[in-house]
Design a protein around this motif. Sequence first.
Motif, PDB file in Angstrom:
ATOM      1  N   THR A   1      37.485  42.328  74.421  1.00 26.92           N
ATOM      2  CA  THR A   1      37.349  43.101  75.841  1.00 26.92           C
ATOM      3  C   THR A   1      38.242  43.466  77.063  1.00 26.92           C
ATOM      4  N   ARG A   2      38.540  42.180  77.156  1.00 24.72           N
ATOM      5  CA  ARG A   2      39.901  42.358  78.288  1.00 24.72           C
ATOM      6  C   ARG A   2      41.182  43.400  77.490  1.00 24.72           C
ATOM      7  N   PHE A   3      41.317  43.687  76.228  1.00 23.13           N
ATOM      8  CA  PHE A   3      42.350  44.453  75.650  1.00 23.13           C
ATOM      9  C   PHE A   3      41.502  46.251  75.551  1.00 23.13           C
ATOM     10  N   GLY A   4      39.737  45.773  75.758  1.00 26.98           N
ATOM     11  CA  GLY A   4      39.539  47.268  75.182  1.00 26.98           C
ATOM     12  C   GLY A   4      39.393  48.067  73.808  1.00 26.98           C
ATOM     13  N   VAL A   5      39.247  46.681  72.448  1.00 22.16           N
ATOM     14  CA  VAL A   5      39.646  46.556  71.434  1.00 22.16           C
ATOM     15  C   VAL A   5      38.942  46.288  70.886  1.00 22.16           C
ATOM     16  N   SER A   6      38.124  46.657  69.444  1.00 26.27           N
ATOM     17  CA  SER A   6      37.743  46.392  68.620  1.00 26.27           C
ATOM     18  C   SER A   6      38.330  44.496  68.670  1.00 26.27           C
ATOM     19  N   ARG A   7      37.141  43.758  67.961  1.00 27.16           N
ATOM     20  CA  ARG A   7      37.383  42.319  67.484  1.00 27.16           C
ATOM     21  C   ARG A   7      38.151  42.387  65.952  1.00 27.16           C
ATOM     22  N   GLN A   8      38.316  43.445  65.344  1.00 24.53           N
ATOM     23  CA  GLN A   8      39.019  43.115  64.437  1.00 24.53           C
ATOM     24  C   GLN A   8      40.679  43.257  64.429  1.00 24.53           C
ATOM     25  N   PRO A   9      41.634  44.118  64.953  1.00 22.99           N
ATOM     26  CA  PRO A   9      42.643  43.844  66.039  1.00 22.99           C
ATOM     27  C   PRO A   9      42.392  42.383  66.192  1.00 22.99           C
ATOM     28  N   VAL A  10      41.912  41.933  67.130  1.00 23.26           N
ATOM     29  CA  VAL A  10      42.057  40.603  67.386  1.00 23.26           C
ATOM     30  C   VAL A  10      41.971  39.525  66.419  1.00 23.26           C
ATOM     31  N   ARG A  11      41.693  39.387  65.259  1.00 23.70           N
ATOM     32  CA  ARG A  11      40.951  38.918  64.286  1.00 23.70           C
ATOM     33  C   ARG A  11      42.467  38.636  63.450  1.00 23.70           C
ATOM     34  N   ASP A  12      43.285  40.030  63.467  1.00 29.43           N
ATOM     35  CA  ASP A  12      44.497  39.965  62.641  1.00 29.43           C
ATOM     36  C   ASP A  12      45.356  39.442  63.766  1.00 29.43           C
ATOM     37  N   ALA A  13      45.390  39.213  64.877  1.00 30.25           N
ATOM     38  CA  ALA A  13      46.380  38.635  66.205  1.00 30.25           C
ATOM     39  C   ALA A  13      46.358  37.531  65.644  1.00 30.25           C
ATOM     40  N   PHE A  14      44.846  36.849  65.607  1.00 27.65           N
ATOM     41  CA  PHE A  14      44.962  34.833  65.811  1.00 27.65           C
ATOM     42  C   PHE A  14      45.177  35.171  64.418  1.00 27.65           C
ATOM     43  N   SER A  15      45.242  35.524  63.543  1.00 27.33           N
ATOM     44  CA  SER A  15      45.650  35.382  62.278  1.00 27.33           C
ATOM     45  C   SER A  15      47.441  35.491  62.273  1.00 27.33           C
ATOM     46  N   ARG A  16      47.935  36.227  62.573  1.00 26.00           N
ATOM     47  CA  ARG A  16      49.158  35.930  62.166  1.00 26.00           C
ATOM     48  C   ARG A  16      50.390  35.210  63.689  1.00 26.00           C
ATOM     49  N   LEU A  17      48.852  34.438  64.575  1.00 23.68           N
ATOM     50  CA  LEU A  17      49.192  33.586  65.450  1.00 23.68           C
ATOM     51  C   LEU A  17      48.959  32.167  64.394  1.00 23.68           C
ATOM     52  N   ALA A  18      47.842  31.834  64.076  1.00 26.19           N
ATOM     53  CA  ALA A  18      47.248  30.421  63.165  1.00 26.19           C
ATOM     54  C   ALA A  18      49.136  30.754  61.975  1.00 26.19           C
ATOM     55  N   ASN A  19      49.522  31.791  61.259  1.00 30.83           N
ATOM     56  CA  ASN A  19      50.230  31.116  60.633  1.00 30.83           C
ATOM     57  C   ASN A  19      51.626  30.804  60.907  1.00 30.83           C
ATOM     58  N   LEU A  20      51.922  30.712  62.410  1.00 38.03           N
ATOM     59  CA  LEU A  20      52.812  30.522  62.949  1.00 38.03           C
ATOM     60  C   LEU A  20      52.205  28.740  63.624  1.00 38.03           C
ATOM     61  N   ASP A  21      51.624  28.693  63.364  1.00 35.32           N
ATOM     62  CA  ASP A  21      51.046  26.792  63.232  1.00 35.32           C
ATOM     63  C   ASP A  21      50.865  27.039  65.165  1.00 35.32           C
ATOM     64  N   LEU A  22      50.106  28.084  65.736  1.00 32.17           N
ATOM     65  CA  LEU A  22      50.527  28.730  67.029  1.00 32.17           C
ATOM     66  C   LEU A  22      48.860  28.590  67.491  1.00 32.17           C
ATOM     67  N   LEU A  23      47.495  28.549  66.690  1.00 35.73           N
ATOM     68  CA  LEU A  23      46.730  28.685  66.990  1.00 35.73           C
ATOM     69  C   LEU A  23      45.580  28.184  65.529  1.00 35.73           C
ATOM     70  N   LEU A  24      44.429  27.282  65.920  1.00 38.28           N
ATOM     71  CA  LEU A  24      43.717  26.769  65.499  1.00 38.28           C
ATOM     72  C   LEU A  24      42.246  27.779  64.975  1.00 38.28           C
ATOM     73  N   ILE A  25      42.035  27.945  63.920  1.00 34.90           N
ATOM     74  CA  ILE A  25      41.331  28.790  63.371  1.00 34.90           C
ATOM     75  C   ILE A  25      40.251  28.158  62.341  1.00 34.90           C
ATOM     76  N   ARG A  26      38.946  27.603  62.871  1.00 31.03           N
ATOM     77  CA  ARG A  26      37.877  26.855  61.770  1.00 31.03           C
ATOM     78  C   ARG A  26      36.687  27.550  62.129  1.00 31.03           C
ATOM     79  N   PRO A  27      36.135  27.750  60.698  1.00 30.67           N
ATOM     80  CA  PRO A  27      34.914  28.797  60.527  1.00 30.67           C
ATOM     81  C   PRO A  27      33.519  27.433  61.439  1.00 30.67           C
ATOM     82  N   GLN A  28      33.105  28.748  62.106  1.00 29.38           N
ATOM     83  CA  GLN A  28      31.978  28.024  62.796  1.00 29.38           C
ATOM     84  C   GLN A  28      32.041  27.108  63.899  1.00 29.38           C
ATOM     85  N   LYS A  29      33.625  27.615  64.356  1.00 31.89           N
ATOM     86  CA  LYS A  29      33.662  26.737  65.613  1.00 31.89           C
ATOM     87  C   LYS A  29      34.630  27.239  66.624  1.00 31.89           C
ATOM     88  N   ALA A  30      35.157  27.199  67.928  1.00 32.03           N
ATOM     89  CA  ALA A  30      35.930  28.179  68.457  1.00 32.03           C
ATOM     90  C   ALA A  30      37.085  27.415  68.334  1.00 32.03           C
TER      91      ALA A  30
END
Length: 227
Positions: free
Chosen positions: A43-72
């Motif tokens: 919503t903040r960037f005015g984009v769909s959730r897919q590019p955000v999901r891809d950005a999250f994945s890249r950040l997780a690969n850098l060990d900067l985000l923790l992504i867990r199923p069914q959790k924030a």
Amino acid sequence: MATITRPRDRRTSVDVVFDHLHEAIVSLELLPGDKISEADIATRFGVSRQPVRDAFSRLANLDLLLIRPQKATEVKRFSVRETTKSRFIRSCVEAEVLRRAARTATPADHALLDAALAQQAMAVADGDYEVFGQLDYAFHKALCKVARVDWAFEIIAVQKASVDRLCRLSIAKEDRMGQLLDDHTAICSSLKNGDAERAVEAGMIHLSRLDATIDAILDRNPDYFDD
């Protein structure tokens, strides 16, 4: 007539979201343990959730985000174990870089390093930690170039990235800049003298400066760590 898109303009929405969140995490605008939402970022960037999901994945690969199923999704907390591992790997690589640099450094290389020290001294005089951090990054990259192993910095950069946030949390950052500059100066002096082991010794002292920072953060903000 079709417009030619120059390479520098070819930034996707994934890149924009990634760059923003990466800077927010590394600069500690987002703290370890903070939760972030795909929907909110989209919503903040005015984009769909897919590019955000891809950005999250890249950040997780850098060990900067923790992504867990069914959790924030949350900003990755520090790990003493992972930090220790990263610093061990970096120390081993940098030690060999310094040994090689002591053997291969030419007068032109010495001049390059002297110029780097002069720039760092200006940043210290200005009390500019951000600029000093950039110059520190460039200095260690230059050491790999002097050692004729430019590719070694790829390894160092990955390990360095894993502790950059800890460095940002260092107490009295500006006061430490002079100390770090002294370390760099000692390294360069040893390289000029062709003294590999003194260069390594100075380099290891330099890398050990983070010990006090880790202890202080563990004491003051234990919730920033997951172990």
